[in-house]
Design a protein around this motif. Structure first.
Motif, PDB file in Angstrom:
ATOM      1  N   THR A  20       0.835  -1.207   0.000  1.00 12.21           N
ATOM      2  CA  THR A  20       0.000   0.000   0.000  1.00 12.21           C
ATOM      3  C   THR A  20       0.870   1.257   0.000  1.00 12.21           C
ATOM      4  O   THR A  20       0.539   2.250  -0.665  1.00 12.21           O
ATOM      5  CB  THR A  20      -0.946   0.029   1.215  1.00 12.21           C
ATOM      6  OG1 THR A  20      -0.195   0.112   2.432  1.00 12.21           O
ATOM      7  CG2 THR A  20      -1.839  -1.199   1.251  1.00 12.21           C
ATOM      8  N   PHE A  73      -6.142   3.113   1.544  1.00 11.12           N
ATOM      9  CA  PHE A  73      -6.058   1.727   2.008  1.00 11.12           C
ATOM     10  C   PHE A  73      -6.281   1.592   3.515  1.00 11.12           C
ATOM     11  O   PHE A  73      -5.926   0.577   4.096  1.00 11.12           O
ATOM     12  CB  PHE A  73      -4.691   1.142   1.644  1.00 11.12           C
ATOM     13  CG  PHE A  73      -4.406   1.142   0.171  1.00 11.12           C
ATOM     14  CD1 PHE A  73      -5.068   0.271  -0.683  1.00 11.12           C
ATOM     15  CD2 PHE A  73      -3.487   2.029  -0.370  1.00 11.12           C
ATOM     16  CE1 PHE A  73      -4.817   0.269  -2.041  1.00 11.12           C
ATOM     17  CE2 PHE A  73      -3.227   2.043  -1.726  1.00 11.12           C
ATOM     18  CZ  PHE A  73      -3.895   1.165  -2.577  1.00 11.12           C
ATOM     19  N   VAL A 108      -7.799  -5.366   0.693  1.00 15.87           N
ATOM     20  CA  VAL A 108      -6.556  -4.705   0.281  1.00 15.87           C
ATOM     21  C   VAL A 108      -5.786  -5.568  -0.714  1.00 15.87           C
ATOM     22  O   VAL A 108      -5.277  -5.070  -1.722  1.00 15.87           O
ATOM     23  CB  VAL A 108      -5.678  -4.395   1.515  1.00 15.87           C
ATOM     24  CG1 VAL A 108      -4.295  -3.921   1.068  1.00 15.87           C
ATOM     25  CG2 VAL A 108      -6.330  -3.349   2.399  1.00 15.87           C
TER      26      VAL A 108
END
Length: 451
Positions: A20, A73, A108
């Motif tokens: 991320t 995220f 995610v």
């Protein structure tokens, strides 16, 4: 042979946080990056994802929030995407359920579906010399379903392997009757938790407590036996001063302590995360036992300061031989149907994976620097110019403190490794601060989060 600039081993929370961070920064590292994951999804500990199980860490300690509150995220972004944000706010909860957090991790991982190779196990890593004479890293990869073995070459490898469930050898005598707590729910779904079931649980930590609560909630279970080598049960110390320990800034201070001071601190704070049970779970167990007593039954039997000397299959049941520890040397024999071993996890898988590189080891732990790079102890690799690098996340408890084995600090650690992967300047101590923060981090001191 496949070639990648960067190879990530494991798709757990640590490496997901790293992905991320790289994505937020628009990093070119992602262009030649691959993630190897032996599981078939990023689902998080499904074997103990009880409906009423909650994280022991604040929702703010997700994969990105403490690094960048505006990140797409964060756990809040996940709730918003699932149209659950308002409803979650109205629950007034700071500690989401394990199931919901697991769903968040899967969500995610979906953003990096083209980078994560599920069903691929990284077996070992070793050096190989390129035709140019410079060394590189070669990772042996096994396909979990077919067993086929291949190799992938990489310049940088980030290792974040999960801890292996530890099952004492003397108890692992019957896979049908003995199960590690990490796989408990699969056994429960197979009908082991049925009418008149007698279930023994070994351990005194959070997993043991949650399993005992689950068993007592099922009225058809006739007996719940808990065996522990210590007092049963000790409450987790989660006061706000303790929660300060489970932050990234504290890990930086911890790393600067002398070895003996680090060891003393870890010993003194064991009841903040190990072999203890949260207050809400203990209250539920006590209330459920009281409800039983009101109805004239007492299904919960506690055996503190007790060890199992033998376990074996006997016809259609399972027999345990118990012995008291210390002055209590009395012997007891129990007939049970299922033995659940909440005996923790082994943290050695990364050692065998990296062993061919002969990394530097102190106090049975790999030595890492401030950017989480492993000291490979190879003089030839210390010359100037490009060299292969290995980074280690979540396995440096003795060097970086209690935050290493929890979700706390993941977002910040990911940023440190991301900077190193991009060959940015290694963070240097700044005046009055333990470490200079990356530009993407907020510099204003924020309030302390819980562990």
């Amino acid at each position: 042979m496949q070639k990648r600039k960067t190879l990530l081993v494991g798709s757990g929370p640590a490496n997901l946080a790293l992905l991320t961070c790289l994505k937020e920064w628009g990093s070119s590292v992602l262009d030649s990056l691959e993630v190897l994951e032996r599981r078939d999804s990023a689902e998080w500990h499904p074997g103990i994802a009880f409906e009423d199980s909650r994280l022991q860490v604040s929702l703010f300690k997700d994969l990105a929030f403490l690094r960048n509150p505006a990140s797409p995220f964060t756990f809040f972004s996940f709730l918003h995407d699932r149209e659950l944000l308002y409803h979650f706010i109205h629950t007034n909860e700071l500690y989401p359920s394990r199931k919901l957090f697991s769903d968040y991790l899967v969500w995610v991982s979906g953003f990096f579906a083209n980078k994560i190779c599920f069903g691929k196990e990284a077996v070992e890593v070793r050096f190989r010399e390129k035709p140019s004479g410079t060394p590189t890293l070669v990772v042996t990869v096994r396909d979990v379903s077919s067993g086929d073995v291949s190799e992938t070459e990489a310049d940088d490898v980030v290792v974040s392997l999960g801890h292996e469930p530890y099952l004492p050898q003397e108890l692992a005598v019957d896979p049908g009757r003995v199960v590690h707590s990490n796989f408990f729910l699969s056994h429960a779904n197979e009908g082991m938790i049925n009418a008149n079931a007698r279930v023994a649980v070994v351990g005194s930590g959070q997993s043991a407590g949650e399993i005992v609560r689950f068993l007592l909630q099922h009225r058809e279970v006739s007996e719940v036996i808990v065996v522990g080598r210590r007092h049963l049960f000790e409450q987790t110390d989660d006061n706000p001063f303790v929660n300060d320990f489970y932050t990234y800034p504290h890990s930086l201070k911890f790393a600067k302590l002398p070895r003996e001071d680090r060891n003393r601190f870890l010993t003194d704070t064991r009841n903040t995360n190990f072999s203890s049970v949260t207050k809400d779970v203990l209250k539920s167990i006590y209330d459920l036992r009281f409800e039983d007593q009101v109805c004239g039954r007492d299904r919960l039997r506690l055996f503190p300061y007790t060890e199992i000397t033998a376990a074996k299959r006997v016809e259609d049941s399972f027999r345990l031989h118990l012995r008291g520890i210390g002055s209590r040397q009395d012997l007891t024999t129990l007939e049970i149907d299922l033995l659940v071993c909440a005996t923790g996890f082994s943290n050695r898988r990364h050692l065998s994976f990296l062993q061919p590189l002969q990394p530097l080891i102190e106090d049975a732990a790999l030595v890492i620097d401030e950017s989480f790079e492993v000291d490979l102890g190879q003089t030839a690799l210390r010359r100037s110019g490009p060299r292969p690098r290995v980074f280690l996340m979540n396995h440096s408890f003795g060097l970086r403190g209690p935050t290493e084995h929890t979700l706390g600090g993941l977002a910040e650690r990911a940023a440190v490794v991301a900077k190193a992967l991009q060959d940015w300047q290694v963070l240097q101590p700044a005046q009055g601060r333990p470490e200079t923060l990356p530009a993407a981090w907020p510099t204003r001191n924020s309030r302390v989060e819980t562990k």
